[in-house]
Scaffold this motif. Structure first.
Motif, PDB file in Angstrom:
ATOM      1  N   VAL A  63       0.836  -1.204   0.000  1.00 37.71           N
ATOM      2  CA  VAL A  63       0.000   0.000   0.000  1.00 37.71           C
ATOM      3  C   VAL A  63       0.871   1.254   0.000  1.00 37.71           C
ATOM      4  O   VAL A  63       1.827   1.350   0.781  1.00 37.71           O
ATOM      5  CB  VAL A  63      -0.908   0.017   1.262  1.00 37.71           C
ATOM      6  CG1 VAL A  63      -1.991   1.076   1.144  1.00 37.71           C
ATOM      7  CG2 VAL A  63      -1.523  -1.348   1.515  1.00 37.71           C
ATOM      8  N   SER A  64       0.520   2.209  -0.846  1.00 32.58           N
ATOM      9  CA  SER A  64       1.249   3.477  -0.881  1.00 32.58           C
ATOM     10  C   SER A  64       0.493   4.475  -0.014  1.00 32.58           C
ATOM     11  O   SER A  64      -0.704   4.690  -0.210  1.00 32.58           O
ATOM     12  CB  SER A  64       1.322   3.980  -2.330  1.00 32.58           C
ATOM     13  OG  SER A  64       2.132   5.122  -2.370  1.00 32.58           O
ATOM     14  N   VAL A  65       1.183   5.097   0.930  1.00 22.81           N
ATOM     15  CA  VAL A  65       0.472   5.930   1.895  1.00 22.81           C
ATOM     16  C   VAL A  65       1.160   7.272   2.086  1.00 22.81           C
ATOM     17  O   VAL A  65       2.270   7.365   2.614  1.00 22.81           O
ATOM     18  CB  VAL A  65       0.337   5.217   3.264  1.00 22.81           C
ATOM     19  CG1 VAL A  65      -0.594   6.003   4.170  1.00 22.81           C
ATOM     20  CG2 VAL A  65      -0.186   3.795   3.104  1.00 22.81           C
ATOM     21  N   PRO A  69      -5.285  12.632   3.515  1.00 21.32           N
ATOM     22  CA  PRO A  69      -6.447  11.858   3.058  1.00 21.32           C
ATOM     23  C   PRO A  69      -6.109  10.427   2.656  1.00 21.32           C
ATOM     24  O   PRO A  69      -6.892   9.514   2.885  1.00 21.32           O
ATOM     25  CB  PRO A  69      -6.939  12.632   1.826  1.00 21.32           C
ATOM     26  CG  PRO A  69      -6.320  13.983   1.920  1.00 21.32           C
ATOM     27  CD  PRO A  69      -5.108  13.885   2.794  1.00 21.32           C
ATOM     28  N   GLN A  70      -4.923  10.244   2.078  1.00 22.59           N
ATOM     29  CA  GLN A  70      -4.603   8.891   1.614  1.00 22.59           C
ATOM     30  C   GLN A  70      -4.415   7.935   2.794  1.00 22.59           C
ATOM     31  O   GLN A  70      -4.845   6.778   2.744  1.00 22.59           O
ATOM     32  CB  GLN A  70      -3.344   8.924   0.750  1.00 22.59           C
ATOM     33  CG  GLN A  70      -3.177   7.636  -0.012  1.00 22.59           C
ATOM     34  CD  GLN A  70      -2.170   7.743  -1.108  1.00 22.59           C
ATOM     35  OE1 GLN A  70      -1.124   8.360  -0.938  1.00 22.59           O
ATOM     36  NE2 GLN A  70      -2.476   7.165  -2.251  1.00 22.59           N
ATOM     37  N   MET A  71      -3.778   8.441   3.865  1.00 19.34           N
ATOM     38  CA  MET A  71      -3.618   7.596   5.050  1.00 19.34           C
ATOM     39  C   MET A  71      -4.987   7.255   5.652  1.00 19.34           C
ATOM     40  O   MET A  71      -5.242   6.130   6.054  1.00 19.34           O
ATOM     41  CB  MET A  71      -2.743   8.308   6.077  1.00 19.34           C
ATOM     42  CG  MET A  71      -2.340   7.375   7.184  1.00 19.34           C
ATOM     43  SD  MET A  71      -2.335   8.170   8.772  1.00 19.34           S
ATOM     44  CE  MET A  71      -3.999   8.711   8.937  1.00 19.34           C
ATOM     45  N   PHE A 240       6.054  18.108 -13.761  1.00 14.50           N
ATOM     46  CA  PHE A 240       7.159  17.347 -13.176  1.00 14.50           C
ATOM     47  C   PHE A 240       7.013  17.423 -11.665  1.00 14.50           C
ATOM     48  O   PHE A 240       6.942  18.525 -11.111  1.00 14.50           O
ATOM     49  CB  PHE A 240       8.506  17.937 -13.607  1.00 14.50           C
ATOM     50  CG  PHE A 240       8.813  17.702 -15.061  1.00 14.50           C
ATOM     51  CD1 PHE A 240       9.199  16.444 -15.508  1.00 14.50           C
ATOM     52  CD2 PHE A 240       8.709  18.730 -15.995  1.00 14.50           C
ATOM     53  CE1 PHE A 240       9.477  16.213 -16.853  1.00 14.50           C
ATOM     54  CE2 PHE A 240       8.983  18.520 -17.336  1.00 14.50           C
ATOM     55  CZ  PHE A 240       9.362  17.256 -17.765  1.00 14.50           C
ATOM     56  N   TYR A 241       6.987  16.267 -11.022  1.00 11.89           N
ATOM     57  CA  TYR A 241       6.798  16.232  -9.574  1.00 11.89           C
ATOM     58  C   TYR A 241       8.119  16.231  -8.797  1.00 11.89           C
ATOM     59  O   TYR A 241       8.112  16.056  -7.582  1.00 11.89           O
ATOM     60  CB  TYR A 241       5.998  14.974  -9.196  1.00 11.89           C
ATOM     61  CG  TYR A 241       4.497  15.119  -9.289  1.00 11.89           C
ATOM     62  CD1 TYR A 241       3.892  16.346  -9.508  1.00 11.89           C
ATOM     63  CD2 TYR A 241       3.669  14.009  -9.134  1.00 11.89           C
ATOM     64  CE1 TYR A 241       2.513  16.460  -9.581  1.00 11.89           C
ATOM     65  CE2 TYR A 241       2.293  14.119  -9.199  1.00 11.89           C
ATOM     66  CZ  TYR A 241       1.724  15.342  -9.420  1.00 11.89           C
ATOM     67  OH  TYR A 241       0.350  15.445  -9.479  1.00 11.89           O
ATOM     68  N   ASP A 242       9.241  16.403  -9.491  1.00 14.79           N
ATOM     69  CA  ASP A 242      10.536  16.395  -8.795  1.00 14.79           C
ATOM     70  C   ASP A 242      10.551  17.402  -7.649  1.00 14.79           C
ATOM     71  O   ASP A 242      10.023  18.500  -7.773  1.00 14.79           O
ATOM     72  CB  ASP A 242      11.672  16.811  -9.741  1.00 14.79           C
ATOM     73  CG  ASP A 242      11.720  16.019 -11.015  1.00 14.79           C
ATOM     74  OD1 ASP A 242      10.653  15.767 -11.597  1.00 14.79           O
ATOM     75  OD2 ASP A 242      12.819  15.673 -11.438  1.00 14.79           O
ATOM     76  N   ASN A 243      11.242  17.037  -6.574  1.00 10.26           N
ATOM     77  CA  ASN A 243      11.443  17.997  -5.489  1.00 10.26           C
ATOM     78  C   ASN A 243      12.358  19.122  -5.928  1.00 10.26           C
ATOM     79  O   ASN A 243      12.301  20.227  -5.409  1.00 10.26           O
ATOM     80  CB  ASN A 243      12.105  17.302  -4.292  1.00 10.26           C
ATOM     81  CG  ASN A 243      11.156  16.321  -3.649  1.00 10.26           C
ATOM     82  OD1 ASN A 243      10.090  16.709  -3.228  1.00 10.26           O
ATOM     83  ND2 ASN A 243      11.536  15.059  -3.595  1.00 10.26           N
ATOM     84  N   ASN A 244      13.263  18.798  -6.858  1.00  8.01           N
ATOM     85  CA  ASN A 244      14.293  19.753  -7.256  1.00  8.01           C
ATOM     86  C   ASN A 244      14.626  19.487  -8.723  1.00  8.01           C
ATOM     87  O   ASN A 244      15.521  18.711  -9.033  1.00  8.01           O
ATOM     88  CB  ASN A 244      15.518  19.522  -6.342  1.00  8.01           C
ATOM     89  CG  ASN A 244      16.618  20.499  -6.624  1.00  8.01           C
ATOM     90  OD1 ASN A 244      16.387  21.663  -6.917  1.00  8.01           O
ATOM     91  ND2 ASN A 244      17.848  20.024  -6.538  1.00  8.01           N
ATOM     92  N   TRP A 485      -3.660  23.754  -1.167  1.00  7.42           N
ATOM     93  CA  TRP A 485      -4.354  22.591  -0.616  1.00  7.42           C
ATOM     94  C   TRP A 485      -3.961  21.325  -1.343  1.00  7.42           C
ATOM     95  O   TRP A 485      -4.177  20.238  -0.872  1.00  7.42           O
ATOM     96  CB  TRP A 485      -5.878  22.772  -0.669  1.00  7.42           C
ATOM     97  CG  TRP A 485      -6.363  23.850   0.232  1.00  7.42           C
ATOM     98  CD1 TRP A 485      -5.586  24.760   0.907  1.00  7.42           C
ATOM     99  CD2 TRP A 485      -7.707  24.152   0.582  1.00  7.42           C
ATOM    100  NE1 TRP A 485      -6.372  25.601   1.630  1.00  7.42           N
ATOM    101  CE2 TRP A 485      -7.685  25.255   1.453  1.00  7.42           C
ATOM    102  CE3 TRP A 485      -8.934  23.593   0.227  1.00  7.42           C
ATOM    103  CZ2 TRP A 485      -8.837  25.813   1.985  1.00  7.42           C
ATOM    104  CZ3 TRP A 485     -10.083  24.154   0.750  1.00  7.42           C
ATOM    105  CH2 TRP A 485     -10.033  25.254   1.627  1.00  7.42           C
ATOM    106  N   GLU A 486      -3.444  21.508  -2.530  1.00 13.13           N
ATOM    107  CA  GLU A 486      -3.089  20.322  -3.300  1.00 13.13           C
ATOM    108  C   GLU A 486      -1.608  20.016  -3.168  1.00 13.13           C
ATOM    109  O   GLU A 486      -1.088  19.128  -3.811  1.00 13.13           O
ATOM    110  CB  GLU A 486      -3.500  20.531  -4.750  1.00 13.13           C
ATOM    111  CG  GLU A 486      -5.018  20.488  -4.869  1.00 13.13           C
ATOM    112  CD  GLU A 486      -5.509  21.209  -6.090  1.00 13.13           C
ATOM    113  OE1 GLU A 486      -4.757  21.314  -7.061  1.00 13.13           O
ATOM    114  OE2 GLU A 486      -6.662  21.688  -6.053  1.00 13.13           O
ATOM    115  N   SER A 487      -0.926  20.821  -2.366  1.00 16.51           N
ATOM    116  CA  SER A 487       0.478  20.631  -2.050  1.00 16.51           C
ATOM    117  C   SER A 487       1.394  20.737  -3.265  1.00 16.51           C
ATOM    118  O   SER A 487       2.484  20.201  -3.270  1.00 16.51           O
ATOM    119  CB  SER A 487       0.716  19.326  -1.294  1.00 16.51           C
ATOM    120  OG  SER A 487       1.493  18.411  -1.973  1.00 16.51           O
ATOM    121  N   LEU A 488       0.965  21.404  -4.304  1.00 20.10           N
ATOM    122  CA  LEU A 488       1.851  21.550  -5.460  1.00 20.10           C
ATOM    123  C   LEU A 488       2.173  23.006  -5.709  1.00 20.10           C
ATOM    124  O   LEU A 488       1.427  23.870  -5.380  1.00 20.10           O
ATOM    125  CB  LEU A 488       1.198  20.961  -6.696  1.00 20.10           C
ATOM    126  CG  LEU A 488       1.044  19.446  -6.649  1.00 20.10           C
ATOM    127  CD1 LEU A 488       0.292  18.950  -7.855  1.00 20.10           C
ATOM    128  CD2 LEU A 488       2.401  18.765  -6.613  1.00 20.10           C
TER     129      LEU A 488
END
Ligand code: B12
Length: 488
Positions: A63-65, A69-71, A240-244, A485-488
């Protein structure tokens, strides 16, 4: 059969490729009998899980958590599964168990928690389970030893994305349903061109997960993957979801040159100092490769606070970037972390004044206002607050209203942040986001944009932020998109 479960995390219009679970699927593809259940697509994942279990024996539920909300969605799914199939091991991976491994293992329905990268860990765990061997040698794994609970094996070094097979998108079933319209395009994909981040900012939840490490995909491979998605599924944009995302100049230049012929519009997250070091011709190449908006962590307008955060940039660099990027027609999205525990009042005032300077230099700049929400940090949490917050010790406690609101950054109830300062931060956010409604909201009608702007312009001009009830009503009516709110 192995079941890879991605519990529900978002509303359907925000659905994207579940990259976490696809990365795990990539290493199983062609070697293992597995299936993916994505709760963002399947509205009855518990039933699907039971149906699968009645058709094939399940060997492992993986499971990916993510926190939040996902948790919360993961808890009942795993509880029921454990009750119905007590002999099947359950492993959690992703940011939640990476940050809070002991809390994850305190749940009777979690047997293993994978911290950090999961590709090798899952393969090694499967082998250990099959050979009935102790998982003591599996790096990055936390587990339950009857004599010593919990056991946290040493961290796993990060490997390059190039070492792993490409993602098996076709295993998601209906790929179409993940390519939804955004401000970037009609069919937006998401991709990671690297994992981790080499910086150790003391407010950031990525540091404990990747421990200051980053590995990038070769630009040729990134462009190849995206070209494949374009050929097969006609994507026209990518986030792109990269942190950096931005690395050395030659790497970025090569990536930009390879992306350009694809004609995609893209969004990514980068560092201000790295971007400023690039030459004008590289910035031009980035623009021509399709960059529409770039997210930068500006964090604060105060150099001492930036130093305390270990951010390794200055406020002057942020201003320089705000002006320079304008010439290239790329929208910068600056994120700020407000409410320094050592002096939240002054910090809030200074940062608000600084944001106003940015808006003067570049009115198109988008502003994300975050409250400082700490996560455990190996170097000590920003603001010297170690010991001031006792994080929950079980998933159930994380799911209570108090901690859920903390995680999703809505009502964090921080001991050092008086309500009145929190209100000032929220009010300022409401005014600025109404004065310049985000370009990312494609569902906002022109009249809605005009209404928000006209209601808020006097407030912004005069710097009067308190009691913005009219804006709050207007935003509710229009249901403006909130990138924060979407953390992006
Ligand atoms: C995409 C994303 C989202 C998407 C989620 C889309 C989805 N998947 O459904 C959206 C926009 C919804 C989102 C929301 C939130 N997010 Co978010 N998000 C991200 C982001 C940008 C990328 C995650 C990603 O896909 N990475 C790519 C994959 C390949 O990497 P990965 O997930 O780490 O997976 C690897 C390992 O973790 C592990 N792994 C993962 N799953 C599994 C499962 C198993 C079985 C195993 C063995 C291993 C394993 O193996 C994978 C490959 O190595 C990250 C920042 C980042 N760049 O990582 C923030 C991030 C994860 N989000 C974060 C947060 C806080 C949130 C929110 C709680 C914030 C909010 N505003 O409410 C919400 C709620 C989360 C939720 N919905 O449950 C934080 C988490 C850390 C923290 N501070 O607590 C991050 C790190 C951002 C940050 N810097 O603060 N988010």
């Amino acid at each position: 059969m192995i079941v890879l479960l991605h519990p529900r995390a978002v509303k359907p219009k925000n659905r994207r490729f579940p990259l976490s679970i696809l990365s795990i699927a990539a290493v199983l593809e062609g070697r293992e009998h597995y299936t993916i259940i994505d709760g963002n697509l399947d509205s009855h994942p518990a039933q699907t899980l039971e149906r699968l279990a009645s058709e094939h024996p399940i060997e492992l539920l993986a499971v990916s958590v993510m926190p939040g909300p996902q948790m919360v969605s993961a808890i009942p799914l795993c509880k029921d599964f454990r009750r119905n199939h007590p002999g099947v091991p359950i492993v959690w991976g992703g940011y939640f168990p990476s940050l809070y491994a002991t809390a994850a293992l305190n749940a009777p329905y979690v047997d293993f928690a994978v911290r950090g990268p999961g590709e090798d860990a899952i393969v090694e765990l499967l082998a250990a389970l099959r050979e009935k061997k102790s998982p003591r040698h599996i790096l990055g794994l936390s587990w339950k030893d009857p004599f010593q609970f919990p056991v946290h094996n040493p961290d796993r070094p990060l490997r390059s994305p190039n070492d792993f097979p490409e993602l098996p998108y076709h295993r998601l079933g209906s790929v179409e349903k993940y390519l939804l319209p955004t401000f970037l395009g009609r069919r937006t994909a998401v991709h990671n061109a690297s994992l981790g981040c080499p910086f150790r900012c003391r407010f950031c939840g990525v540091v404990p997960v990747f421990n200051g490490r980053q590995k990038a995909e070769a630009p040729r491979r990134t462009a190849g993957v995206l070209a494949g998605l374009q050929r097969r599924y006609a994507i026209d944009a990518v986030q792109f979801y990269d942190n950096n995302f931005f690395l050395g100049e030659s790497h970025t230049r090569e990536l930009a040159d390879r992306l350009r012929p694809l004609n995609l519009k893209w969004w990514a997250e980068g560092r201000i100092d790295t971007f400023l070091r690039y030459s004008n011709s590289t910035l031009q190449a980035i623009r021509e490769s399709g960059a529409a908006m770039i997210f930068f962590g500006a964090e604060s307008g105060s150099n001492p606070v930036l130093a305390q955060m270990n951010k390794r940039i200055t406020a002057e660099q942020t201003l320089e970037l705000a002006a320079r990027i304008r010439e290239y027609g790329i929208i910068p999205e600056f994120s700020f972390v407000l409410g320094n525990p050592e002096n939240p009042d002054r910090d809030t005032r200074d940062t608000i004044a600084f944001i106003r300077k940015i808006k003067k230099l570049n009115p198109a700049a988008e502003i994300i206002v975050q409250h400082y929400i700490p996560t455990p940090h190996p170097d000590g949490m920003f603001g010297n607050i170690d010991g001031q917050l006792a994080f929950p010790s079980t998933p159930e406690e994380w799911a209570t209203g108090r901690w859920y609101n903390f995680t999703i950054r809505q009502d964090p109830r921080l001991p050092w942040l008086p309500r009145r300062i929190k209100r000032r931060i929220d009010n300022f956010e409401l005014v600025i986001n109404s004065r310049w409604p985000t370009a990312q909201d494609i569902y906002l009608p022109a009249w809605g944009r005009a209404l928000l702007q006209s209601l808020s312009s006097w407030r912004y001009a005069l710097g009067i932020y308190h009691f913005p009830w009219e804006l709050s009503c207007a935003q509710k009516l229009i249901s403006l998109r909130k990138p924060r709110w979407e953390s992006l």
